[in-house]
Design a protein around this motif. Sequence first.
Motif, PDB file in Angstrom:
ATOM      1  N   UNK A 109      14.492  -5.166   5.655  1.00  0.00           N
ATOM      2  CA  UNK A 109      14.160  -6.336   4.962  1.00  0.00           C
ATOM      3  C   UNK A 109      13.524  -5.761   3.696  1.00  0.00           C
ATOM      4  N   UNK A 110      12.429  -5.304   3.745  1.00  0.00           N
ATOM      5  CA  UNK A 110      11.596  -4.864   2.606  1.00  0.00           C
ATOM      6  C   UNK A 110      12.297  -3.773   1.611  1.00  0.00           C
ATOM      7  N   UNK A 111      13.166  -3.121   2.158  1.00  0.00           N
ATOM      8  CA  UNK A 111      13.636  -1.880   1.382  1.00  0.00           C
ATOM      9  C   UNK A 111      14.855  -2.490   0.694  1.00  0.00           C
ATOM     10  N   UNK A 112      15.575  -3.251   1.219  1.00  0.00           N
ATOM     11  CA  UNK A 112      16.782  -3.832   0.678  1.00  0.00           C
ATOM     12  C   UNK A 112      16.865  -4.917  -0.113  1.00  0.00           C
ATOM     13  N   UNK A 113      15.750  -6.013   0.420  1.00  0.00           N
ATOM     14  CA  UNK A 113      15.916  -7.412  -0.078  1.00  0.00           C
ATOM     15  C   UNK A 113      14.395  -7.820  -0.876  1.00  0.00           C
ATOM     16  N   UNK A 114      13.318  -7.503  -0.165  1.00  0.00           N
ATOM     17  CA  UNK A 114      11.965  -7.896  -0.693  1.00  0.00           C
ATOM     18  C   UNK A 114      11.805  -7.272  -2.175  1.00  0.00           C
ATOM     19  N   UNK A 115      12.108  -6.151  -1.901  1.00  0.00           N
ATOM     20  CA  UNK A 115      11.587  -5.275  -3.231  1.00  0.00           C
ATOM     21  C   UNK A 115      12.289  -5.801  -4.368  1.00  0.00           C
TER      22      UNK A 115
ATOM     23  N   UNK B 170       0.722  -1.262   0.080  1.00  0.00           N
ATOM     24  CA  UNK B 170      -0.004   0.103  -0.025  1.00  0.00           C
ATOM     25  C   UNK B 170       0.836   1.274  -0.010  1.00  0.00           C
ATOM     26  N   UNK B 171       1.896   1.384   0.706  1.00  0.00           N
ATOM     27  CA  UNK B 171       2.614   2.458   1.044  1.00  0.00           C
ATOM     28  C   UNK B 171       3.575   2.669  -0.355  1.00  0.00           C
ATOM     29  N   UNK B 172       4.012   1.674  -0.996  1.00  0.00           N
ATOM     30  CA  UNK B 172       4.815   1.668  -2.286  1.00  0.00           C
ATOM     31  C   UNK B 172       3.971   1.796  -3.534  1.00  0.00           C
ATOM     32  N   UNK B 173       2.588   1.525  -3.482  1.00  0.00           N
ATOM     33  CA  UNK B 173       1.841   1.720  -4.768  1.00  0.00           C
ATOM     34  C   UNK B 173       2.131   0.285  -5.701  1.00  0.00           C
ATOM     35  N   UNK B 174       2.182  -0.807  -4.918  1.00  0.00           N
ATOM     36  CA  UNK B 174       2.442  -2.086  -5.576  1.00  0.00           C
ATOM     37  C   UNK B 174       1.128  -2.772  -5.749  1.00  0.00           C
TER      38      UNK B 174
END
Length: 370
Positions: free
Chosen positions: A359-365, A24-28
Motif C-alpha cells: 500500500x505504501x509503496x504502490x498507492x500512498x506515495x 522516517x524510512x523514506x526521508x519524507x
Amino acid sequence: MVLLTRTNEIYSSPRIEKYISFFDKNNIEYTVIGWDRINKGLKRKNTVYFKLKSQFNQGGVKAAHDRIKWMCFLIKKLLKNKKQLTVIHAFDLDTAFPAVVFKFLFNRKVKVIFDICDWMSATLYNQNKIVLNTFKIMESFTIKHSDEVIICEPERIEQIPYKLNKKELVVPNIPSFNDISFLKHDDKYKFDNDNITLSYVGGFAIGRNLDELLEATKTKKINLLIAGYGSKEIEDKCIRLSSLENVKYFGKVDYKEGLNIMYNSDIIYAMYSKINPNHFYAAPNKYYEAMMLGKPIISTKGINMERKILDNNCGYIIEETSQEIISLLKEISKDDMINKGKVSLSLWNNKYENYITNFFNETYIKLINK
C-alpha cells in the motif's frame, strides 16, 4: 510537508505509527499533532501536543467544550504551517473536520486525507438529536471536502451515507514489521498452572466487555495477561485482581511489549458490544495481530467479525457474558487452539504479510506526491 493528526498521544496508535515509520524510512518531511490528554509533558520527534487535560471516555458538555478547544488549536497550528503544508492526513472526524475547514477557508491546494477509524455519528448513537445532527452535518461537510477517504475494512463503507469524491481506499489495521525477532517467550508471562491463558492489550473502554473478562478470572479457571489504560474503574479492577495467582496486569505498555504479551498467551481476547453500531463493523488490530502471532482469537457473536473468524476458522465466537467465556474455555482443547493458530499464521503468510508495504509503496506515495 505532510501533517498527521489524531486526538491521542500517538504512542498508543499503531495505525498512525505505520505512517510515521514510512516517512522516517523514506526521508519524507512530516509533522504530527496529537493530544496529551493527561498532560504529562509528552515529547516526541516532529510532534506537537495539545496539552489540555481531558478524560479518555468522556461525554456531555465538558467533552464538547474540550473538542472545540482542540479543533481551534489544530486550525491555529495549520495556519502557522500554511505555506509548508501539502497534505493533511487526519484520523477521524475530530481532526478531519477542522482540516477541511482550514482547506475550505485558507488553503484550497492542500490535500486532505480523511482516515476513518470510527464513524463518529455511530459512536454517538445514544446522544440527543441536536448533538447527533450536528455531527452528521460535520461528517457531510468533511466527506464533501476531503480529497481521499480511507476506511479500515471494506464493510465500513456501509456506514457512510454520503457520496465520496472518489472511490475509498481500504487499509486494514494490519501490523507492519520487517523484523519480528523481538517476539520471545518469557517466564514473566508464565503461570504455575495448566489453565488456558487469555490476553488483552488495548484501551480500557466501555463496550469492550472487560468487566466480563475480569469477572471470569475470579473463578481461577483461566489465566489472564492484560495491559492497557483508559477507564480508571477498569484499571483499578486490574490492580486488585493482579493479586490473584492467575492474573498479571502490566499497565500501559508500548506496542512491541503488547505484542509480546499476546504472543505469550494461548488465545487473544477481542470482544465488542453489539449495542454500539460502530462495533458491528469493528476492525480491530487484534484480528490481524493474532494472525501475525499465530494465535486464535475470541470475539463477539453477531458482529461483522463473526463472519471473518468463522469463514477463516481462525478463532471463536461467543456472547457477551463472563459465563460464555468460562464455558468456551471448558470446551476447547489446547490442540484445537494450536490448530486454529496455525490457520491464522497461514492467512498472515499468504495474504496479509506484505499488504501494508505494498500500500505504501504502490498507492500512498503517489497520493502524497501529487
